[in-house]
Scaffold this motif. Structure first.
Motif, short mmCIF file in Angstrom:
data_model
loop_
_atom_site.label_atom_id
_atom_site.label_comp_id
_atom_site.label_asym_id
_atom_site.label_seq_id
_atom_site.Cartn_x
_atom_site.Cartn_y
_atom_site.Cartn_z
N ALA A 88 0.66 -1.31 0.08
CA ALA A 88 0.14 -0.15 0.01
C ALA A 88 0.76 1.40 0.05
O ALA A 88 0.57 2.36 -0.69
N VAL A 89 1.99 1.10 0.74
CA VAL A 89 2.94 2.33 0.55
C VAL A 89 3.55 2.45 -0.82
O VAL A 89 4.14 3.80 -1.10
N GLY A 90 3.58 1.59 -1.43
CA GLY A 90 4.24 1.58 -2.79
C GLY A 90 5.47 1.05 -3.30
O GLY A 90 6.15 0.96 -4.26
N PHE A 91 5.92 -0.03 -2.30
CA PHE A 91 7.08 -0.66 -2.50
C PHE A 91 6.95 -1.87 -3.61
O PHE A 91 5.72 -2.14 -3.72
N ASP A 92 7.87 -1.97 -4.33
CA ASP A 92 7.82 -3.01 -5.29
C ASP A 92 7.73 -4.43 -4.82
O ASP A 92 8.20 -4.79 -3.89
N PRO A 93 6.66 -5.22 -5.46
CA PRO A 93 6.44 -6.50 -4.90
C PRO A 93 7.69 -7.39 -4.80
O PRO A 93 7.87 -8.13 -3.79
N GLU A 94 8.54 -7.60 -5.67
CA GLU A 94 9.83 -8.17 -5.70
C GLU A 94 10.87 -7.97 -4.37
O GLU A 94 11.06 -8.53 -3.64
N GLU A 95 10.86 -6.63 -4.24
CA GLU A 95 11.53 -5.97 -3.29
C GLU A 95 10.88 -6.11 -1.83
O GLU A 95 11.59 -6.85 -0.75
#
Length: 169
Positions: A30-37
């Motif tokens: 939800a904060v916007g981090f990349d799914p892989e990260e």
């Protein structure tokens, strides 16, 4: 991955306040981090929690700790006169600056031998090669965080402050 770890550290000051991994994954997404990260960071955090459980004294109701390589390492208490010899792989992955920083923390009493081993284990799990010193500092913070310990104020300053502009005298 390290941006995610910094976010977790800053928003969940005490490791106990951190939500379960599935809930944390939704928050990070939800904060916007990349799914892989996010996935890399959650795997790294899960392994840290498992390894750190060998350093914390058990509390009533704790499930028995499974036998993992890291828990086997943490089952012994080294002599105060022992010396850590780094493998070639550790030397190459960590580099001189990270090894020097670990030595500094240990010689200053900020890091016990068992905590050092936990830091090295988690540093070796990081993908950067060689590992940047700033990433190692985040790993050290996360190790203290996972153990529910707050580093000394001077050590915390050393871990968090940008030291690139310092002039040695």
């Amino acid at each position: 991955m390290f941006d995610v770890l910094v976010f977790v550290y800053e928003n969940y000051w005490h490791g106990d306040a951190c939500p379960e991994l599935a809930h944390l994954e939704r928050k990070l997404s939800a904060v916007g981090f990349d799914p892989e990260e996010i996935q890399d960071a959650l795997t790294w955090l899960d392994d840290l929690t498992l390894a750190a459980s060998g350093l914390r004294p058990p509390t009533p109701g704790d499930a028995p700790v499974s036998s993992t390589p890291m828990s086997d390492v943490l089952a012994w208490t080294p002599s105060p006169h022992s010396m850590r010899i780094y493998s070639i792989a550790e030397q190459n992955h960590l580099g001189a600056s990270c090894l020097g920083f670990i030595s500094f923390l240990e010689s200053s009493g900020a890091l016990s031998a068992n905590q050092r081993e936990l830091v090295i284990d988690r540093a070796m799990a990081a993908t950067s090669d060689p590992l940047p010193l700033d990433d190692l500092k985040i790993i050290v913070l996360m190790v203290f965080w996972s153990l529910g310990e707050k580093p000394d104020a001077l050590v915390l300053d050393e871990l968090c402050e940008d030291t690139s502009g310092r002039i040695a005298h």
